[in-house]
Scaffold this active site. Structure first.
Site, PDB file in Angstrom:
ATOM      1  CG  ASP A  62      -8.796  76.420  22.059  1.00 41.21           C
ATOM      2  OD1 ASP A  62      -9.504  75.694  22.283  1.00 41.21           O
ATOM      3  OD2 ASP A  62      -8.490  76.706  20.762  1.00 41.21           O
ATOM      4  CE1 TYR A 123     -13.428  83.776  20.733  1.00 42.70           C
ATOM      5  CE2 TYR A 123     -15.051  83.430  19.261  1.00 42.70           C
ATOM      6  CZ  TYR A 123     -14.454  83.083  20.291  1.00 42.70           C
ATOM      7  OH  TYR A 123     -14.890  81.713  20.691  1.00 42.70           O
TER       8      TYR A 123
END
Length: 283
Positions: A62, A123
């Protein structure tokens, strides 16, 4: 993009990193600056292609999210690859903006698909809870949390979220997409400088999943919610307005994992199947 490469073409794997601060995410958009847009333009220019390059990526990050270990692919004619492959990395270094770097360019093995062949994505989300704030030199990659955080409490709360679940409570629902994921690791560690890093690994992630999980666990860490709360939110399987989606700049895609070459095609086929939880009914 198909797993089958057209005759006379080569599938190329790119390993890259980028600082997401000034990008409107990965995916190409008409007027906004994106990682995909910049990279496709650079590839077409340095290889002197008559048409656009079409990239497939392991994880569509994003706006504001960083990547250290992103993986992408594109297909190109064999003669173009033969002409440019040994000079491509250097030419990209001269053409790309400074907030994108391609570190490796190589012909991909048979059956490789950057997105569907992946077996996990890892992540990291970084948080600082020092009373004075975050080191100015790290402010673009570390979230400041204004309450002291209990790492042990966050690790305890994380245990209930591990495994295969419907993460609808922690995802932004997309039409036709499942929210069932297998969360393989979720752990927190404070380093010597006081920065707390969440390591989050799953077979795949749905939209806003990592940032929502982090937001819920920060509420536990600062004492505003009990340890049991994130697990109860998960069980409800509906989007909970009390789960805060933290800001994107603390999040970095660190690594993407793939199986052995001979398993790439099978993994890609498996990943395309719509998942259901064991025992789930049809209605």
């Amino acid at each position: 993009m198909s797993d089958e490469v057209e005759p006379g073409h080569v599938r190329v794997r790119l390993d890259l990193s980028y600082d997401g601060k000034d990008f409107s995410g990965w995916a190409k958009q008409r007027v906004l600056r994106t990682v995909q847009g910049e990279l496709e333009s650079a590839l077409a220019t340095v290889m002197r292609l008559p048409g656009p390059v079409e990239l497939t990526v392991a994880g569509r990050t994003d706006a504001g999210v960083h990547a250290r270990g992103q993986v992408a692919q594109f297909d190109v004619a064999e003669e173009v690859w033969a002409e440019h492959h040994d000079k491509l990395l250097r030419r990209l270094a001269g053409r790309l903006p400074h907030d994108i770097r391609v570190w490796k360019v190589a012909e991909a093995p048979a059956g490789f698909n950057a997105r569907f062949s992946a077996v996990w994505r890892r992540y990291a989300y970084r948080v600082g809870d020092h009373t004075a704030g975050v080191d100015p030199l790290r402010r673009g990659h570390v979230l400041w949390h204004s309450w002291p955080l209990d790492v042990d409490a966050m690790n305890e709360a994380s245990k209930a979220l591990l495994g295969e679940h419907d993460f609808a409570a922690y995802c932004k629902k997309r039409e036709g997409a499942t929210t069932i994921r297998t969360l393989q690791r979720l752990s927190w560690e404070r380093d010597a400088e006081g920065i707390i890093t969440a390591t989050v690994r799953a077979d795949a992630f749905c939209h806003n999943m990592v940032r929502s999980l982090v937001g819920a666990l920060l509420h536990v860490g600062d004492g505003h919610r009990p340890v049991e709360w994130p697990g109860k939110v998960l069980e409800a399987a509906v989007r909970d307005s009390s789960v805060h989606v933290v800001r994107p700049h603390g999040l970095t895609l660190e690594e993407v994992g793939y199986p052995a070459d001979e398993l790439l095609a099978a993994r890609s086929k498996e990943a395309r199947n719509m998942r259901t939880l064991p025992g789930a009914g049809c209605c």
